[in-house]
Design a protein around this motif. Sequence first.
Motif, PDB file in Angstrom:
ATOM      1  N   ALA A  47       0.829  -1.210   0.000  1.00 24.04           N
ATOM      2  CA  ALA A  47       0.000   0.000   0.000  1.00 24.04           C
ATOM      3  C   ALA A  47       0.862   1.257   0.000  1.00 24.04           C
ATOM      4  CB  ALA A  47      -0.939   0.008   1.202  1.00 24.04           C
ATOM      5  N   THR A  48       1.985   1.212   0.697  1.00 20.49           N
ATOM      6  CA  THR A  48       2.888   2.365   0.728  1.00 20.49           C
ATOM      7  C   THR A  48       3.495   2.603  -0.650  1.00 20.49           C
ATOM      8  OG1 THR A  48       3.404   1.953   3.052  1.00 20.49           O
ATOM      9  CG2 THR A  48       4.955   3.323   1.816  1.00 20.49           C
ATOM     10  N   ALA A  49       3.916   1.521  -1.295  1.00 18.28           N
ATOM     11  CA  ALA A  49       4.473   1.645  -2.643  1.00 18.28           C
ATOM     12  C   ALA A  49       3.412   2.153  -3.614  1.00 18.28           C
ATOM     13  CB  ALA A  49       5.019   0.299  -3.109  1.00 18.28           C
ATOM     14  N   THR A  50       2.187   1.678  -3.467  1.00 17.58           N
ATOM     15  CA  THR A  50       1.094   2.144  -4.317  1.00 17.58           C
ATOM     16  C   THR A  50       0.869   3.635  -4.142  1.00 17.58           C
ATOM     17  OG1 THR A  50      -0.023  -0.007  -4.256  1.00 17.58           O
ATOM     18  CG2 THR A  50      -1.379   1.912  -4.811  1.00 17.58           C
ATOM     19  N   LYS A  51       0.924   4.097  -2.908  1.00 16.74           N
ATOM     20  CA  LYS A  51       0.717   5.521  -2.624  1.00 16.74           C
ATOM     21  C   LYS A  51       1.792   6.366  -3.285  1.00 16.74           C
ATOM     22  CE  LYS A  51      -0.606   8.495   1.267  1.00 16.74           C
ATOM     23  NZ  LYS A  51      -0.824   8.533   2.723  1.00 16.74           N
ATOM     24  N   ALA A  52       3.038   5.870  -3.286  1.00 16.73           N
ATOM     25  CA  ALA A  52       4.138   6.610  -3.924  1.00 16.73           C
ATOM     26  C   ALA A  52       3.909   6.730  -5.428  1.00 16.73           C
ATOM     27  CB  ALA A  52       5.466   5.914  -3.645  1.00 16.73           C
ATOM     28  N   LEU A  53       3.527   5.634  -6.074  1.00 19.83           N
ATOM     29  CA  LEU A  53       3.295   5.664  -7.517  1.00 19.83           C
ATOM     30  C   LEU A  53       2.075   6.506  -7.864  1.00 19.83           C
ATOM     31  CD1 LEU A  53       4.102   1.995  -8.605  1.00 19.83           C
ATOM     32  CD2 LEU A  53       5.538   4.031  -8.794  1.00 19.83           C
ATOM     33  N   THR A  54       1.070   6.479  -6.981  1.00 18.85           N
ATOM     34  CA  THR A  54      -0.114   7.305  -7.215  1.00 18.85           C
ATOM     35  C   THR A  54       0.254   8.785  -7.190  1.00 18.85           C
ATOM     36  OG1 THR A  54      -1.601   5.658  -6.258  1.00 18.85           O
ATOM     37  CG2 THR A  54      -2.399   7.927  -6.328  1.00 18.85           C
ATOM     38  N   GLU A  55       1.094   9.186  -6.240  1.00 20.16           N
ATOM     39  CA  GLU A  55       1.523  10.584  -6.180  1.00 20.16           C
ATOM     40  C   GLU A  55       2.280  10.984  -7.454  1.00 20.16           C
ATOM     41  OE1 GLU A  55       4.572  12.998  -3.331  1.00 20.16           O
ATOM     42  OE2 GLU A  55       2.595  12.506  -2.541  1.00 20.16           O
ATOM     43  N   LEU A  56       3.166  10.127  -7.897  1.00 19.21           N
ATOM     44  CA  LEU A  56       3.926  10.420  -9.117  1.00 19.21           C
ATOM     45  C   LEU A  56       3.018  10.473 -10.340  1.00 19.21           C
ATOM     46  CD1 LEU A  56       6.969   8.093  -8.413  1.00 19.21           C
ATOM     47  CD2 LEU A  56       7.025  10.596  -8.497  1.00 19.21           C
ATOM     48  N   ARG A  57       2.009   9.622 -10.361  1.00 14.86           N
ATOM     49  CA  ARG A  57       1.076   9.629 -11.493  1.00 14.86           C
ATOM     50  C   ARG A  57       0.288  10.927 -11.539  1.00 14.86           C
ATOM     51  NH1 ARG A  57      -4.164   8.057 -11.461  1.00 14.86           N
ATOM     52  NH2 ARG A  57      -3.903   7.058  -9.438  1.00 14.86           N
ATOM     53  N   LEU A  58      -0.164  11.395 -10.387  1.00 15.72           N
ATOM     54  CA  LEU A  58      -0.924  12.640 -10.341  1.00 15.72           C
ATOM     55  C   LEU A  58      -0.063  13.858 -10.656  1.00 15.72           C
ATOM     56  CD1 LEU A  58      -3.068  11.773  -7.249  1.00 15.72           C
ATOM     57  CD2 LEU A  58      -3.960  12.318  -9.504  1.00 15.72           C
ATOM     58  N   GLU A  59       1.201  13.771 -10.357  1.00 16.64           N
ATOM     59  CA  GLU A  59       2.124  14.869 -10.664  1.00 16.64           C
ATOM     60  C   GLU A  59       2.553  14.857 -12.131  1.00 16.64           C
ATOM     61  OE1 GLU A  59       5.238  14.158  -7.909  1.00 16.64           O
ATOM     62  OE2 GLU A  59       4.250  15.209  -6.250  1.00 16.64           O
ATOM     63  N   ILE A 109      -5.449  -1.439 -10.528  1.00 14.85           N
ATOM     64  CA  ILE A 109      -4.278  -2.041  -9.880  1.00 14.85           C
ATOM     65  C   ILE A 109      -4.012  -3.424 -10.461  1.00 14.85           C
ATOM     66  CG2 ILE A 109      -3.394  -2.981  -7.710  1.00 14.85           C
ATOM     67  CD1 ILE A 109      -4.861  -0.695  -6.270  1.00 14.85           C
ATOM     68  N   ALA A 110      -5.062  -4.245 -10.574  1.00 18.79           N
ATOM     69  CA  ALA A 110      -4.894  -5.607 -11.081  1.00 18.79           C
ATOM     70  C   ALA A 110      -4.449  -5.606 -12.542  1.00 18.79           C
ATOM     71  CB  ALA A 110      -6.199  -6.390 -10.926  1.00 18.79           C
ATOM     72  N   ASP A 111      -4.997  -4.683 -13.338  1.00 17.47           N
ATOM     73  CA  ASP A 111      -4.600  -4.595 -14.746  1.00 17.47           C
ATOM     74  C   ASP A 111      -3.120  -4.246 -14.879  1.00 17.47           C
ATOM     75  OD1 ASP A 111      -7.135  -5.170 -15.606  1.00 17.47           O
ATOM     76  OD2 ASP A 111      -7.648  -3.126 -16.209  1.00 17.47           O
ATOM     77  N   THR A 112      -2.665  -3.351 -14.029  1.00 14.97           N
ATOM     78  CA  THR A 112      -1.300  -2.843 -14.143  1.00 14.97           C
ATOM     79  C   THR A 112      -0.283  -3.718 -13.438  1.00 14.97           C
ATOM     80  OG1 THR A 112      -2.196  -0.597 -14.200  1.00 14.97           O
ATOM     81  CG2 THR A 112       0.154  -0.812 -13.766  1.00 14.97           C
ATOM     82  N   GLU A 113      -0.612  -4.165 -12.225  1.00 14.90           N
ATOM     83  CA  GLU A 113       0.357  -4.861 -11.380  1.00 14.90           C
ATOM     84  C   GLU A 113       0.073  -6.348 -11.210  1.00 14.90           C
ATOM     85  OE1 GLU A 113       2.994  -3.440 -10.282  1.00 14.90           O
ATOM     86  OE2 GLU A 113       2.546  -1.314 -10.569  1.00 14.90           O
ATOM     87  N   MET A 120      -6.612  -4.466  -0.041  1.00 20.57           N
ATOM     88  CA  MET A 120      -7.575  -3.437   0.344  1.00 20.57           C
ATOM     89  C   MET A 120      -6.840  -2.143   0.716  1.00 20.57           C
ATOM     90  SD  MET A 120     -10.600  -4.730  -0.065  1.00 20.57           S
ATOM     91  CE  MET A 120     -11.743  -3.761   0.929  1.00 20.57           C
ATOM     92  N   ARG A 121      -5.701  -2.268   1.383  1.00 27.51           N
ATOM     93  CA  ARG A 121      -4.932  -1.073   1.737  1.00 27.51           C
ATOM     94  C   ARG A 121      -4.399  -0.383   0.480  1.00 27.51           C
ATOM     95  NH1 ARG A 121      -3.416  -0.261   6.929  1.00 27.51           N
ATOM     96  NH2 ARG A 121      -1.637   0.972   6.218  1.00 27.51           N
ATOM     97  N   GLY A 122      -4.009  -1.176  -0.516  1.00 23.71           N
ATOM     98  CA  GLY A 122      -3.533  -0.600  -1.763  1.00 23.71           C
ATOM     99  C   GLY A 122      -4.624   0.156  -2.489  1.00 23.71           C
ATOM    100  N   ALA A 130      -9.064   6.629   3.889  1.00 27.91           N
ATOM    101  CA  ALA A 130      -8.629   5.846   5.039  1.00 27.91           C
ATOM    102  C   ALA A 130      -8.611   4.361   4.697  1.00 27.91           C
ATOM    103  CB  ALA A 130      -9.552   6.105   6.227  1.00 27.91           C
ATOM    104  N   ALA A 131      -7.720   3.630   5.333  1.00 26.93           N
ATOM    105  CA  ALA A 131      -7.507   2.223   4.998  1.00 26.93           C
ATOM    106  C   ALA A 131      -8.776   1.386   5.106  1.00 26.93           C
ATOM    107  CB  ALA A 131      -6.417   1.635   5.895  1.00 26.93           C
ATOM    108  N   MET A 132      -9.663   1.711   6.033  1.00 27.69           N
ATOM    109  CA  MET A 132     -10.864   0.906   6.241  1.00 27.69           C
ATOM    110  C   MET A 132     -12.038   1.349   5.377  1.00 27.69           C
ATOM    111  SD  MET A 132      -9.851  -1.363   8.284  1.00 27.69           S
ATOM    112  CE  MET A 132     -11.424  -2.132   8.634  1.00 27.69           C
ATOM    113  N   SER A 133     -11.932   2.490   4.701  1.00 24.63           N
ATOM    114  CA  SER A 133     -13.068   3.022   3.957  1.00 24.63           C
ATOM    115  C   SER A 133     -13.590   2.084   2.865  1.00 24.63           C
ATOM    116  CB  SER A 133     -12.706   4.381   3.345  1.00 24.63           C
ATOM    117  OG  SER A 133     -12.475   5.333   4.359  1.00 24.63           O
ATOM    118  N   PRO A 134     -12.721   1.457   2.046  1.00 22.19           N
ATOM    119  CA  PRO A 134     -13.253   0.563   1.006  1.00 22.19           C
ATOM    120  C   PRO A 134     -14.085  -0.583   1.553  1.00 22.19           C
ATOM    121  CG  PRO A 134     -10.975   1.129   0.522  1.00 22.19           C
ATOM    122  CD  PRO A 134     -11.258   1.630   1.909  1.00 22.19           C
ATOM    123  N   TYR A 135     -13.780  -1.040   2.788  1.00 18.34           N
ATOM    124  CA  TYR A 135     -14.521  -2.155   3.360  1.00 18.34           C
ATOM    125  C   TYR A 135     -16.010  -1.824   3.495  1.00 18.34           C
ATOM    126  CZ  TYR A 135     -10.183  -4.568   4.651  1.00 18.34           C
ATOM    127  OH  TYR A 135      -8.980  -5.225   4.621  1.00 18.34           O
TER     128      TYR A 135
END
Length: 319
Positions: A47-59, A109-113, A120-122, A130-135
Motif C-alpha cells: 500500500a505504501t508503494a502504491t501511494k508513492a506511484l499514485t503521487e507520481l502519477r498525479l504529478e 491495480i490488477a490490470d497494471t500490477e 484493500m490497503r492498496g 482511510a484504509a478501512m473506507s473501502p470495506y
Amino acid sequence: MPDETTEPPYRRIAADIRRRIAEGELVPGDRVPSTRKLAEQWGVALATATKALTELRLEGYVETRPRAGTVVAPRRRAAPEPPAAHRRPDGAGEADLTRERVVRAAIEIADTEGLAALSMRGVAARLGVAAMSPYRHVGGKGRLVSLMADAAYGELGYPDPPPPGWRARLELGARTLWRLHRRHPWLAHVSPLTRPLVLPNVLVHGEWLLAALEDRGLDAVTRMDVQLLVFTHVQGVAVTLEREAQAEAATGKTDDEWMDTQRSALGALAASGRYPSFARTLGALENGEYDLDLDALFDLGLTALLDGLAPRMERAARR
C-alpha cells in the motif's frame, strides 16, 4: 525540508524516482519498478508503494499502462498540482467514495500490477482514503474480486440478432471472452473452472454460448460440456498473460531476455541426441528461434476446437 527520518516512506520513494527521472536514469517509456518491487527494495507495505506511484502519477511523472505497468510519462503536465498533503490521489475524497470507484481502482491495480498485488490497503491508498473506507462499500477482498470480475465481464456484449449458425456464434463468444481476458489477464486466475463465478455478467457469456447449441440435437450435458470447453480454452491460454507479468516482475527480465539466458541449455539438449524431434524442429526454425504468439496460439486452438465439434454437430442434427 523534512529530515529523511521523519519524511513518510512513500514520499521518500517518490522523491527517489523523481530524481532518477530528472537525472535521465529513467526516460519516457521506461518501466518504473512495480509496487511489489518497490515494496521489496524499500522494506515497506504494498500500500505504501502504491501511494508513492499514485503521487507520481498525479504529478505527471509516470503513467500506468495495462500489462506494461507504470512507465515514465512522455511529458509532465504544465499546470502545478496542489501539495500531496492537501489532495486525494484520485481527485476525490471520503464523501465521494462509492462502490463503483472502489471496484474501478481495484481493476486498475490488477490490470497494471497483477491480481497478486491487489490489497484493500492498496486500493485505499490509490483512492486517497482511510484504509478501512473501502470495506464499507465492498465488504472485503473476496467480495471485491467478485465485483471486479463482474464489472470486467460486463464490458463487452453481443449483437442482436446473433450471427447465423452455431459455429459463428461460438466463435464470436470465444473471441469476445479472449478480448476480455487480454484486457484483464487476472480474470483467468479469479476462480477454477470447478468453482465458477456465479455472477450476472459471467452468465451473459455462458448464455450466449448455450443458446448457440440449442435446437442442434445435443443433450443438456453435452451443451454444458461444450460451453465449458470454450471457457477452458480461453482461460488456458490467458493464464499465461498474468504469469508472464508476474515472472517479469520477480526476475526483472522480459521473456526474450529470459530466453537469452536459456539458449546454451537448449542447444545442449538439442545436441545431446536424446531428443531428435525437438532438435529437428529447433533446427528448422528461422535462426533457431520460436516467437510465442498467444493470439496465434488462441486462434489455432479455437479452430481445432470448432473443427472437432463439427462432425458431432452434424451427427446430432441428423437424428
